[in-house]
Design an enzyme around this catalytic site. Sequence first.
Site, mmCIF file in Angstrom:
data_model
loop_
_atom_site.group_PDB
_atom_site.id
_atom_site.type_symbol
_atom_site.label_atom_id
_atom_site.label_comp_id
_atom_site.label_asym_id
_atom_site.label_seq_id
_atom_site.Cartn_x
_atom_site.Cartn_y
_atom_site.Cartn_z
ATOM 1 C CE1 TYR A 154 -3.643 -2.502 0.437
ATOM 2 C CE2 TYR A 154 -2.109 -3.504 2.005
ATOM 3 C CZ TYR A 154 -3.253 -3.574 1.206
ATOM 4 O OH TYR A 154 -3.965 -4.723 1.186
ATOM 5 C CG LEU A 162 17.520 8.088 5.354
ATOM 6 C CD1 LEU A 162 16.620 7.440 4.304
ATOM 7 C CD2 LEU A 162 18.497 9.037 4.677
ATOM 8 C CB ALA A 163 16.652 3.515 8.878
ATOM 9 C CG ASP A 187 4.515 -8.077 11.409
ATOM 10 O OD1 ASP A 187 4.912 -9.267 11.523
ATOM 11 O OD2 ASP A 187 4.348 -7.528 10.308
HETATM 12 N N1 ADE Z 1 12.405 1.567 4.269
HETATM 13 C C1 ADE Z 1 11.245 1.656 4.910
HETATM 14 N N2 ADE Z 1 11.278 2.624 5.814
HETATM 15 C C2 ADE Z 1 12.503 3.171 5.760
HETATM 16 C C3 ADE Z 1 13.173 4.202 6.474
HETATM 17 N N3 ADE Z 1 12.548 4.882 7.431
HETATM 18 N N4 ADE Z 1 14.437 4.465 6.155
HETATM 19 C C4 ADE Z 1 15.042 3.761 5.201
HETATM 20 N N5 ADE Z 1 14.488 2.791 4.494
HETATM 21 C C5 ADE Z 1 13.224 2.488 4.770
#
Ligand code: ADE
Length: 324
Positions: A43, A112-113, A156
């Site tokens: 989604y 951002l990860a 989850d």
């Molecule tokens: N993929 C889904 N969410 C993310 C995020 N917050 N940062 C990096 N990749 C992602």
Amino acid sequence: WKEKGAAVSTRQDVDANGRPISRIIKKGVKDFNFGRTLGEGSYSTVLAATDRQTLREYAIKVLDKRHIIKEKKVKYVNIERDTLNRLTDHPGIVRLYYTFQDERSLYFVLDLASGGELLGVLKKTATFDEECTRFYGAQILDSIAYMHSRGVIHRDLKPENVLLDDQMHVKITDFGTAKILGLRPPQRDGVEDTAAAGDPMDGAGSDRAVSFVGTAEYVSPELLTDKNACKASDLWAFGCIVYQLLAGRPPFKAGNEYQTFQKIVALDYSFPDSFPEVAKDLVGRLLVLDPAKRLPIEQIRGHPFFEGIQWGKGLWKQKAPRLK
Ligand code: ADE
């Protein structure tokens, strides 16, 4: 779809008489430059984006309104926004900065990860050693402790939902199927289920007959037998994740979901020979069928497997161990 508690900035302006007034400016699509795709779900799409004013980088989750309404997922989108708005004060949870919408889409502006999913990192190294498992396990547990203290059950947890930032520190994501404790369940025929204001994104959507079941391999036995999740269900998933980091595969895995569920309710798993004894003891106290008998968070922190971990703020100032 009303915005509650979304962060906004103010701008100094002058009124018709030249007196200064401050206006609250809501961020919108125009305030960001959109970049690469970070992930795609059924989604939503997550895109890297930069705030044009501050140059700060974010991950923006873009959700297609028509698709969400058609597939009756409005409730889950609202759960994700509401839980993230409760969990804004911990380094181990992806933070929600702003939400906005345009005609077609909803937008969640998130941390951002850049290190991607823990699952991807695990696949590259095959298994983690004890030191890496201790560090990542401790950061995941500290994040679970925080969400539980704020009345949120994730439901989850799995290595795909554990992201890593630029310092290779944990950021838990995907709260679309979380449960907020102490809230009345949605009413079947009350006013809550009807879109009162005429905005289809305000309706609660239809409830599933059975409460949500997470990803097969990490689902707790109580969810399969009583269809009921509790805080300890997240600790079952945590036990599965610790097992997987050390073994390279989850403890309960079979050819299909049904066979996986059968293994879970029978507690049918075993450790590879290489599995450290102290970790066997910890996992054995988490993968317990009766949720009331699972090791509580305070005792997990005190378990010998986590000896030497600095719990609390210090855990997040530490340098991540190098993956071997
Ligand atoms: N993929 C889904 N969410 C993310 C995020 N917050 N940062 C990096 N990749 C992602």
